[in-house]
Design an enzyme around this catalytic site. Structure first.
Site, PDB file in Angstrom:
ATOM      1  N   THR A 132       0.819  -1.210   0.000  1.00 54.45           N
ATOM      2  CA  THR A 132       0.000   0.000   0.000  1.00 54.45           C
ATOM      3  C   THR A 132       0.859   1.270   0.000  1.00 54.45           C
ATOM      4  OG1 THR A 132      -1.521   1.271   1.388  1.00 54.45           O
ATOM      5  CG2 THR A 132      -0.105  -0.249   2.532  1.00 54.45           C
ATOM      6  N   ASP A 133       0.278   2.371  -0.467  1.00 55.33           N
ATOM      7  CA  ASP A 133       0.999   3.647  -0.421  1.00 55.33           C
ATOM      8  C   ASP A 133       1.123   4.177   1.013  1.00 55.33           C
ATOM      9  OD1 ASP A 133      -1.666   4.365  -0.007  1.00 55.33           O
ATOM     10  OD2 ASP A 133      -1.738   5.898  -1.575  1.00 55.33           O
ATOM     11  N   GLU A 134       0.333   3.599   1.943  1.00 50.99           N
ATOM     12  CA  GLU A 134       0.348   4.120   3.317  1.00 50.99           C
ATOM     13  C   GLU A 134       1.693   3.899   4.014  1.00 50.99           C
ATOM     14  OE1 GLU A 134      -3.037   3.491   5.747  1.00 50.99           O
ATOM     15  OE2 GLU A 134      -4.444   3.655   4.084  1.00 50.99           O
ATOM     16  N   TYR A 157      -1.776  -0.282  11.061  1.00 43.39           N
ATOM     17  CA  TYR A 157      -1.940  -0.971   9.768  1.00 43.39           C
ATOM     18  C   TYR A 157      -0.738  -0.721   8.868  1.00 43.39           C
ATOM     19  CZ  TYR A 157      -3.314  -1.488   4.860  1.00 43.39           C
ATOM     20  OH  TYR A 157      -3.329  -1.801   3.519  1.00 43.39           O
ATOM     21  N   LYS A 161       2.192  -3.264   7.341  1.00 41.62           N
ATOM     22  CA  LYS A 161       2.461  -3.457   5.912  1.00 41.62           C
ATOM     23  C   LYS A 161       3.915  -3.087   5.595  1.00 41.62           C
ATOM     24  CE  LYS A 161      -0.022  -4.512   2.999  1.00 41.62           C
ATOM     25  NZ  LYS A 161      -0.461  -5.832   2.451  1.00 41.62           N
TER      26      LYS A 161
END
Ligand code: NAD
Ligand code: DAU
Length: 351
Positions: A132-134, A157, A161
């Site tokens: 993810t970009d997060e 989260y 990741k």
């Protein structure tokens, strides 16, 4: 069958679209869909391909190392596309351990099993980690996330990741393990679990319930149609060099409040309401703890190297998405009532 591919998390939102794409596009691949069927897993998402000869569903937990090792002994996987994860930021704030368990331990279990099964002869093998970009953290008003942007995760989260991404790269560096990673922005489209902003808002507008907007609604996300993400994964899986990372995004930034206003306008039109009616449902609520301000992907690398571009404009994608949810009210009702979780017992009890 000339390839056997394990897809994890294939009963979830993105995974179900990817499994369908691969099963239909590659009749010579045997696709094994491994999913624990957590609250987010719904086999009804892929009921249409259930009986395809090149598809098999296996219920199982990636955190169970013994089970995963056995699975890799039973099947000679040529590739793994790993999507299974706990994926909702709000849940990670109340229960971080579930995220550490599935997203970190589960990923390392898969890496170990693949490494052992491929016995350090990695020719033709590939481990694709979907991220993810997060992991890059939050942007201010300007700038973009690039593939070499430093990691700076801000929620449990995104920290889980980021950790799993680090393990994948560490296996690549240490064991010359063949991997690719992609980091994608916010997906939208059919079959998304209604804890996420768009399906939640669509369902609430339909039922004349308040639309909860965190804080002032000024946070910005970069939205991509889910099938365009699946198409990008297909391109990367087949064409990228080992060890590569690609960012995937829609060049499509919206503040949450503008996005919801646009959605309200579309829904007013579709539901035959007077324009402005649905907007009255907007309700500002307490902000998410540690809420990342802005995400924005620079997707020029995948565009240049793999000729991937989003296939849909946002206006078209959003309208298609609204149409899907309105036409599939039963899907939504079965989630809200919890009935969707009985599907596995009904369909698989004799298999
Ligand atoms: P989702 O929550 O809809 O689906 C996750 C799936 O994983 C579910 O089917 C669930 O049953 C399964 N799963 C969870 N824990 C498991 C376990 N221990 N063992 C086996 N299966 C398990 O998620 P999604 O939105 O489809 O996201 C899929 C992947 O893509 C995730 O890795 C996520 O981090 C990543 N991603 C999502 C987005 C997005 O906007 N949704 C964007 C970028 C990246
Ligand atoms: O950027 C990619 C990520 O996008 C994925 O890695 C995650 O798995 C996925 O869940 C998504 O994370 P977000 O936190 O951005 O998605 P969510 O739909 O939860 O929220 C989108 C924005 O809307 C965010 O700024 C929070 C806000 N929001 C969300 C909900 C559920 C609201 O204002 N109200 C809500 O009720």
């Amino acid at each position: 069958m000339n390839k056997t591919i394990l897809i994890t998390g294939g009963a979830g939102f993105i995974g179900s679209h990817l499994v369908r794409l691969f099963v239909n596009k590659y009749p010579n691949y045997q696709i094994i869909n491994l999913d624990k069927l957590t609250y987010a897993g719904n086999l009804e998402n892929i009921a249409d391909i259930e009986n395809m000869p090149n598809y098999k569903f296996i219920k199982g937990d990636i955190v169970d190392a013994e089970f995963i090792n056995k699975l890799f002994k039973e099947y000679s996987f040529d590739g793994v596309i790993h999507l299974a994860a706990e994926s909702h930021v709000d849940r990670s704030i109340t229960d971080p351990m579930a995220f550490i368990s599935t997203n970190v331990l589960g990923t390392v279990n898969l890496l170990n099993a693949a490494k052992e099964s491929w016995k350090d002869n990695f020719d033709g093998k590939r481990f694709y980690h979907v991220s993810t970009d997060e992991v890059y953290g939050a942007l201010g008003d300007e700038g973009f996330f690039y593939e070499d942007t430093s990691y700076n995760p801000q929620s449990p989260y995104s920290a889980s990741k980021a950790s799993s991404d680090h393990f994948v790269r560490a296996y690549g560096n240490t064991y010359k393990f063949p991997y690719v990673i992609s980091n994608c922005s916010n997906n939208y489209g059919p079959n998304q679990f209604p804890e996420k902003l768009l399906p939640l808002a669509i369902n609430n507008i339909k039922n004349n319930k308040p639309i909860p907007i965190y804080g002032k609604g000024e946070n910005i996300r970069d939205w991509l149609y889910v099938l365009d993400h699946a198409r990008a994964i297909d391109e990367i899986y087949h064409k990228a060099d080992n060890g590569k990372t690609y960012n995937i995004g829609g060049h499509n930034e919206w503040t949450n409040i503008d996005l919801i206003r646009l959605l309200c306008k579309i829904m007013d039109h579709k539901l035959g309401r007077v324009e402005g009616d649905s907007e009255k449902l907007i309700t500002y609520v307490t902000d998410r703890a540690g809420h990342d301000l802005r995400y924005a992907i620079d997707a020029s690398l995948i565009e240049k190297e793999l000729a991937w571009v989003p296939s849909l404009t946002f206006e078209l994608g959003l309208e298609k998405t609204v149409d899907w949810y309105l036409e599939n009210q039963k899907w939504m009702d079965r989630i809200v009532s919890g009935d969707y979780s009985k599907y596995y017992d009904k369909m698989y009890s004799n298999r």
